[in-house]
Design an enzyme around this catalytic site. Sequence first.
Site, PDB file in Angstrom:
ATOM      1  N   HIS A 107       9.144  15.875  11.856  1.00  0.00           N
ATOM      2  CA  HIS A 107      10.062  15.641  10.734  1.00  0.00           C
ATOM      3  C   HIS A 107      11.481  15.439  11.269  1.00  0.00           C
ATOM      4  O   HIS A 107      11.857  16.047  12.273  1.00  0.00           O
ATOM      5  CB  HIS A 107      10.058  16.840   9.778  1.00  0.00           C
ATOM      6  CG  HIS A 107       8.917  16.795   8.812  1.00  0.00           C
ATOM      7  ND1 HIS A 107       9.062  17.117   7.484  1.00  0.00           N
ATOM      8  CD2 HIS A 107       7.625  16.459   8.975  1.00  0.00           C
ATOM      9  CE1 HIS A 107       7.895  16.987   6.874  1.00  0.00           C
ATOM     10  NE2 HIS A 107       6.996  16.592   7.758  1.00  0.00           N
TER      11      HIS A 107
ATOM     12  N   GLU B 248       9.819  16.849  -0.603  1.00  0.00           N
ATOM     13  CA  GLU B 248      10.669  18.042  -0.480  1.00  0.00           C
ATOM     14  C   GLU B 248      12.006  17.868  -1.194  1.00  0.00           C
ATOM     15  O   GLU B 248      12.704  18.841  -1.453  1.00  0.00           O
ATOM     16  CB  GLU B 248      10.885  18.395   0.990  1.00  0.00           C
ATOM     17  CG  GLU B 248      11.709  17.388   1.742  1.00  0.00           C
ATOM     18  CD  GLU B 248      11.907  17.758   3.207  1.00  0.00           C
ATOM     19  OE1 GLU B 248      11.042  18.409   3.771  1.00  0.00           O
ATOM     20  OE2 GLU B 248      12.943  17.360   3.767  1.00  0.00           O
TER      21      GLU B 248
HETATM   22  C1  NOJ Z   1      12.860  19.979   6.953  1.00  0.00           C
HETATM   23  C2  NOJ Z   1      11.439  19.551   6.874  1.00  0.00           C
HETATM   24  O1  NOJ Z   1      11.329  18.232   6.388  1.00  0.00           O
HETATM   25  C3  NOJ Z   1      10.710  20.539   6.010  1.00  0.00           C
HETATM   26  O2  NOJ Z   1       9.388  20.092   5.800  1.00  0.00           O
HETATM   27  C4  NOJ Z   1      10.758  21.883   6.676  1.00  0.00           C
HETATM   28  O3  NOJ Z   1      10.133  22.812   5.854  1.00  0.00           O
HETATM   29  C5  NOJ Z   1      12.197  22.315   6.904  1.00  0.00           C
HETATM   30  N1  NOJ Z   1      12.916  21.283   7.574  1.00  0.00           N
HETATM   31  C6  NOJ Z   1      12.300  23.590   7.728  1.00  0.00           C
HETATM   32  O4  NOJ Z   1      11.817  23.335   9.022  1.00  0.00           O
HETATM   33 CA    CA Z   2      13.093  16.547   6.068  1.00  0.00          CA
END
Ligand code: NOJ
Ligand code: CA
Length: 732
Positions: free
Chosen positions: A491, A516
């Site tokens: 990510h 998210e």
């Molecule tokens: C951003 C990521 O996209 C997400 O999936 C993750 O939970 C958080 N960072 C914390 O690592």
């Molecule tokens: Ca992210």
Amino acid sequence: MRRSRFLFYALATVLAAACGTKAPQMPADAVSLRSPDGRLELKFAVVAGVPEYALDFAGQAVVLPSRLGYELIGQENLDGGFTLSGTAFNSLDETWEPVWGEESSIRNHYNELLVELKQKAGAVMQVRFRLYDDGLGFRYEFPQENALTYFKVKEELTEFAMTGDHTAWWIPGDYDTQEYNYTESKLSDIRKWYEGMRLGNASAEGFSDTGVQTSLQMKTKEGLYVNIHEAEVVDYPTTNLDLDDKTFVFRTWLTPDAEGVKGRLQAPCKSPWRTVMVCEKATDVLASRLILNLNEPCALEDVSWIHPVKYMGVWWEMITGKSEWSYTYDYPSVQLGVTDYAASTPHGRHGANNENVRRYIDFAAENGFDALLIEGWNEGWEDWFGHQKDAVFDFVTPYPDFDLPALNAYAHEKGIRLVMHHETSSSTVNYERHMEEAYALMNEYGYDAVKSGYVGNIIPYGEHHYSQPLINHYLFAIKEAAKHHIMVNAHEAVRPTGLCRTWPNLIGNEAAMGNEYRAGINPGHTTILPFTRLQGGPMDYTPGIFETDMSVTAPGQTGKMRHTLCNQLGLYVTFYSPLQMAADLPENYARFMDAFQFIKDVAVDWDKTLYLEAEPGAYIVTARHPKLATLNSGRLSGKSSVWEFVHPDGRPHDVWYVGGVTDENAREVSVKLDFLTPGQSYEAIIYADAADADFETNPQAYTITKQTVTSASVLDLKMARSGGFAISLRSL
Ligand code: NOJ
Ligand code: CA
């Protein structure tokens, strides 16, 4: 002199558009290359010492004469004074089999032209053009025999001169993030919309108010789909595109490193491929494998350990604020190996605790999943965010309430593998320091997949997420993981450019705005991503959010996501990923078990894909046929994760899945099932938005109907606003 010649072209283009006169042409003696079907024509020439190319489709210009070259730091620029010292033609027609993918075999069919250019002082620059039926790839190559050995790039001068004010689906240019909503606008309106698009991301840095990112999808007024992207970005910075919105000429705009250098090259070396996809139909853009084809074949001899993954996560509850990654509020800051967590008071909101993790393992096992991601399992989350902290995590030390060996054993007994989480907090130096130990821990406990993350500003200080050193870091992590037989889902790393062909253990990436972002995602976002972001490789979009009201998921939280439940089901088919998450909470799925059945049944690896209908920013309808060979590969349970594929009398079922999603407009679609085997009857289970479903007022209204169908059947379906549908089809 050269500058004025280009100014002339720019003015000529505008005047040509305004007066209906002819646009600039390549010289009559330009070298020509045609695509295998003859419809695309690439022309190359050196005009007054400057290399130029142009691209036509069926006799119409797609890219007007556009310059090539480099500006260098402290050395003679590669922007003129060239002579054409050689040309070589080649062609290839081969078929290759991806380890996982949207189909079981891919045709790689192109004609190639290599031009060699020389400057008086002895610098040699080659340009390799590959022309496919669906587009062009070209790259710079610097051979060993060269006056240039070590050189630093000030600017890459590659241009893409568009023929007019196309419609574009774009996100703002940025050195650090792709987590943006898309805007649909004319090229001339990008500047107007730009400010509203910028985000307060944890790390974001733009460079121009007409800068956009690749993959950039456009549509001409004649209805041609033109997409600019890049392939195989290795040891080189990622490019954005900077638009001159008077002339509609894009120029590559590389990501600088901490010293402002846009590439440190050493011959022999190559740039990434620059690509221009040209398709008459939107569905052909989705079917294009141009980016994968331009990448190198698989570098791994043994790929038996790589497998598709359908997973859940102790994750959404932290994203929504129902629980937290951290363990204690006792300390304003923590230090690895120094902070005594056992002596602290837990705040009681830690999601990755033994009991909660067991609850997820049970649910994932009962419902046939392969794996479970657990975030916040390791020490360091108390001050991980916003401090650009170097020694932020060690990736091996669990919190006191996360019994790694016991949970792992419990999961394995139930047929579930745990997915490791390595949030680096963008301290790549720290990650590289700990990587070997971190991967060794995974091997010790049988974790075979890691989700990594790069939130925040990068360490080394001053570097960007897409600068050359970071590009090298991401690939280093993938290669090291491969040595340990570990699959990677990164990510916030760079957007993919097809490297998963070479390194198929790269089974996922985020590199775009995913679920998210909750209420921040615009309806229609998911009808654009397959045209753009997914061209370079699969996305961990984390679909399957059934509960759109955040106050239900996490009491005290606010905000509503803007999709219907069936829209989320449709994504399992319209978004390709060999790593697919059911992202919502077990308790939310428990309220909709009949609809959850589709997520349980759907496959994630395919031998055939048909794009039935599509338009960027509007709708996508896709049908996929599962790849039987990998259906249950890598599953600890040994049981099928999906629909039973074998009939009680031993005959295999023929199975298809169809999915559809729409934007903020409700839509009716007629799905012709003419891809089914003729003469064969199938059971269809149709998950559709109810007549009164609506993403704002009634997102969880759906119907599930069963019906017997054949290849002559046509299913008339209605998608609600920001809705969708999903269909499972199994031969009787
Ligand atoms: C951003 C990521 O996209 C997400 O999936 C993750 O939970 C958080 N960072 C914390 O690592
Ligand atoms: Ca992210």
